[in-house]
Design a protein around this motif. Structure first.
Motif, mmCIF file in Angstrom:
data_model
loop_
_atom_site.group_PDB
_atom_site.id
_atom_site.type_symbol
_atom_site.label_atom_id
_atom_site.label_comp_id
_atom_site.label_asym_id
_atom_site.label_seq_id
_atom_site.Cartn_x
_atom_site.Cartn_y
_atom_site.Cartn_z
ATOM 1 N N GLY A 160 -6.264 2.022 -4.793
ATOM 2 C CA GLY A 160 -6.703 1.270 -3.620
ATOM 3 C C GLY A 160 -8.176 0.906 -3.707
ATOM 4 N N ALA B 144 6.988 7.029 -1.074
ATOM 5 C CA ALA B 144 6.608 5.636 -1.291
ATOM 6 C C ALA B 144 5.882 5.070 -0.070
ATOM 7 C CB ALA B 144 7.846 4.787 -1.602
ATOM 8 N N ILE B 145 6.341 5.458 1.122
ATOM 9 C CA ILE B 145 5.698 4.993 2.361
ATOM 10 C C ILE B 145 4.262 5.505 2.432
ATOM 11 C CG2 ILE B 145 5.737 5.134 4.879
ATOM 12 C CD1 ILE B 145 8.803 5.322 4.698
ATOM 13 N N PHE C 32 2.402 6.513 -0.076
ATOM 14 C CA PHE C 32 1.642 5.878 -1.153
ATOM 15 C C PHE C 32 1.134 4.516 -0.697
ATOM 16 C CE2 PHE C 32 0.949 3.339 -4.891
ATOM 17 C CZ PHE C 32 0.492 4.216 -5.862
ATOM 18 N N PHE C 33 2.018 3.733 -0.076
ATOM 19 C CA PHE C 33 1.632 2.406 0.382
ATOM 20 C C PHE C 33 0.533 2.476 1.439
ATOM 21 C CE2 PHE C 33 2.106 -0.755 3.788
ATOM 22 C CZ PHE C 33 1.726 -1.897 3.097
ATOM 23 N N LEU D 171 4.135 2.434 10.917
ATOM 24 C CA LEU D 171 3.068 2.605 9.942
ATOM 25 C C LEU D 171 1.773 3.064 10.606
ATOM 26 C CD1 LEU D 171 3.639 -0.511 7.657
ATOM 27 C CD2 LEU D 171 4.120 1.872 7.102
ATOM 28 N N ALA E 113 -2.804 6.727 -5.416
ATOM 29 C CA ALA E 113 -2.875 5.618 -4.454
ATOM 30 C C ALA E 113 -4.311 5.366 -4.014
ATOM 31 C CB ALA E 113 -1.997 5.930 -3.239
ATOM 32 N N PHE F 30 -2.793 3.515 -0.169
ATOM 33 C CA PHE F 30 -3.273 2.404 -0.997
ATOM 34 C C PHE F 30 -3.811 1.282 -0.120
ATOM 35 C CE2 PHE F 30 -2.517 -1.804 -2.768
ATOM 36 C CZ PHE F 30 -3.229 -1.725 -3.955
ATOM 37 N N ALA F 31 -3.066 0.907 0.927
ATOM 38 C CA ALA F 31 -3.465 -0.207 1.790
ATOM 39 C C ALA F 31 -4.728 0.115 2.579
ATOM 40 C CB ALA F 31 -2.320 -0.554 2.749
#
Length: 214
Positions: A82, A30-31, A33-34, A10, A78, A37-38
């Motif tokens: 976020g 999806a990865i 996006f996460f 990551l 995202a 967002f994070a």
């Protein structure tokens, strides 16, 4: 995959994105996006990659490994979600963040962002998109400062569109040029400087006028 390996992936996804696409296919959306967002929504994850990730993702769209339109839509979403989450967290905690000892918050970064926010107001939400660390703390500070939600969302959406679209499109058109890929970090830092320096100079000019009464 072990947790340490996952975390390393990551943190360095901007350097191994093509490998991830080969391994996980469409799950890479999806990865990404996460991660976006994070990085924008959780102040404890301010160290996640942002600018270089968007640029390289755009470059891989040019090679047909991802779809540019879908990528932009997902990552703008995202980024907006976020920032909204971060705003709500800041609103919930309020001014206590400056007086209580929250170990999960970098207070130096928080104070710098707060000072920047006080000087430049709502446009900070847009400009902060292009500044690592500040990007993560700006919506949090907006919530702490009781910025109205409607006003915040205007700047939030505008900033997300400007950030994601500009970097993904730049990567799409220029990311596969060898000299660009070899000096990506320098180029991104230069881009950040171009966005931030005029604002900083404007702030210094206003400060000097107040100090010397001109």
């Amino acid at each position: 995959m072990e947790f340490v390996q996952l975390l390393d992936m990551l943190l360095h996804v901007d350097k191994a994105l093509d490998t991830l696409i080969a391994q996980y296919g469409t799950l890479v959306y999806a990865i990404l996006f996460f991660i976006i967002f994070a990085e924008t929504g959780l102040v404890v994850l301010f160290f996640f990659p942002g600018d270089t990730l968007l640029f390289i993702a755009g470059a891989l769209c040019a090679t047909g490994q991802m779809h540019l339109g879908l990528l932009i839509f997902l990552l703008v979403t995202a980024a907006v979600l976020g920032n909204t989450t971060n705003y709500w967290i800041g609103e919930a905690i309020g001014q206590r963040v400056f007086t209580h000892d929250y170990r999960w918050i970098n207070k130096d970064a928080l104070r710098r962002t707060h000072d920047f926010f006080e000087r430049h107001g709502g446009k900070t939400i847009i400009l902060a998109r292009f500044v690592p660390v500040v990007r993560t703390f700006a919506p949090f500070v907006a919530g702490v400062s009781d910025m109205t939600f409607g006003r915040f969302q205007f700047y939030n959406v505008t900033g997300a569109l400007a950030w994601v679209v500009s970097l993904c499109v730049a990567g799409y058109f220029f990311g596969n040029i060898p000299i660009v890929r070899d000096h990506l970090t320098t180029i991104v830092l230069f881009g950040v400087a171009v966005a931030v320096v005029p604002v900083a100079l404007g702030g210094l000019w206003k400060m000097s006028r107040r100090m010397f009464g001109r």
